[in-house]
Scaffold this motif. Structure first.
Motif, PDB file in Angstrom:
ATOM      1  N   THR A  75      -4.983  66.302 -33.403  1.00 17.63           N
ATOM      2  CA  THR A  75      -4.535  64.777 -31.914  1.00 17.63           C
ATOM      3  C   THR A  75      -4.082  65.089 -31.311  1.00 17.63           C
ATOM      4  O   THR A  75      -3.292  64.468 -30.276  1.00 17.63           O
ATOM      5  CB  THR A  75      -3.696  63.583 -32.666  1.00 17.63           C
ATOM      6  OG1 THR A  75      -2.344  65.103 -32.959  1.00 17.63           O
ATOM      7  CG2 THR A  75      -4.334  63.081 -33.653  1.00 17.63           C
ATOM      8  N   LYS A  89      -7.391  65.651 -38.724  1.00 13.65           N
ATOM      9  CA  LYS A  89      -7.352  65.091 -37.375  1.00 13.65           C
ATOM     10  C   LYS A  89      -6.463  65.621 -36.171  1.00 13.65           C
ATOM     11  O   LYS A  89      -5.894  66.289 -36.561  1.00 13.65           O
ATOM     12  CB  LYS A  89      -7.909  63.598 -37.083  1.00 13.65           C
ATOM     13  CG  LYS A  89      -8.244  62.995 -37.673  1.00 13.65           C
ATOM     14  CD  LYS A  89      -9.682  63.081 -37.442  1.00 13.65           C
ATOM     15  CE  LYS A  89     -10.334  61.527 -38.146  1.00 13.65           C
ATOM     16  NZ  LYS A  89     -11.364  61.995 -37.837  1.00 13.65           N
ATOM     17  N   HIS A 113     -10.119  64.394 -43.429  1.00  5.08           N
ATOM     18  CA  HIS A 113      -9.126  63.704 -43.629  1.00  5.08           C
ATOM     19  C   HIS A 113      -8.238  64.418 -42.384  1.00  5.08           C
ATOM     20  O   HIS A 113      -7.434  64.136 -41.237  1.00  5.08           O
ATOM     21  CB  HIS A 113      -8.795  63.451 -44.721  1.00  5.08           C
ATOM     22  CG  HIS A 113      -9.124  63.306 -45.579  1.00  5.08           C
ATOM     23  ND1 HIS A 113      -9.762  61.758 -45.189  1.00  5.08           N
ATOM     24  CD2 HIS A 113      -9.953  63.844 -46.614  1.00  5.08           C
ATOM     25  CE1 HIS A 113     -10.283  61.364 -46.668  1.00  5.08           C
ATOM     26  NE2 HIS A 113     -10.426  62.501 -47.188  1.00  5.08           N
TER      27      HIS A 113
END
Length: 108
Positions: free
Chosen positions: A22, A20, A18
Motif C-alpha cells: 500500500t 497488498k 492477501h
C-alpha cells in the motif's frame, strides 16, 4: 525445470494473495526527488566514515613539523628576562625593576 518454477510461483502467489503493497507512492516519492528540499535532504542523509588513525597521524605530523620549524627558526635562544638584573636587599633577592618600584611607592 520450468514446470517446477511454475509450481513454485503458483504456490508463492497463492500464499501472498492477501498481502497488498500500500505504500508504493511513498517509496516512489522517496526515490524521485522532485524539489530542491528533497534533493538537499537526501544529500545530507548520507553517512560519512572518517578513519581516525590516518587523521590522527596527519595531525601529529603537522604539529611536530610546525614545532620543529618554529624551534629551529627562533632568532635568539635567550630567555626574555635575561636583560633584568637581580639585586640583594635585606637578605632577600629581588628583580631590580620591582625593587625600584617598591621603593618609589614606599617613599610616597
Amino acid at each position: 525445470m520450468s514446470q517446477e518454477k511454475e509450481k513454485l510461483k503458483q504456490k508463492l502467489d497463492d500464499e501472498l494473495r492477501h498481502v497488498k503493497f500500500t505504500k508504493q507512492q511513498d517509496v516512489l516519492n522517496r526515490i524521485n526527488h522532485g524539489t530542491w528540499k528533497d534533493k538537499l535532504s537526501s544529500f545530507l542523509d548520507k553517512e560519512i566514515e572518517i578513519p581516525l588513525m590516518p587523521v590522527f597521524a596527519a595531525t601529529t605530523i603537522i604539529f611536530l613539523s610546525w614545532g620543529i620549524w618554529t624551534f629551529t627558526n627562533e632568532k635568539d635562544h635567550q630567555p626574555l628576562i635575561s636583560h633584568q638584573e637581580l639585586v640583594e636587599a635585606g637578605g632577600n633577592i629581588y628583580w631590580k625593576e620591582q625593587l625600584e618600584r617598591a621603593v618609589v611607592l614606599n617613599e610616597n
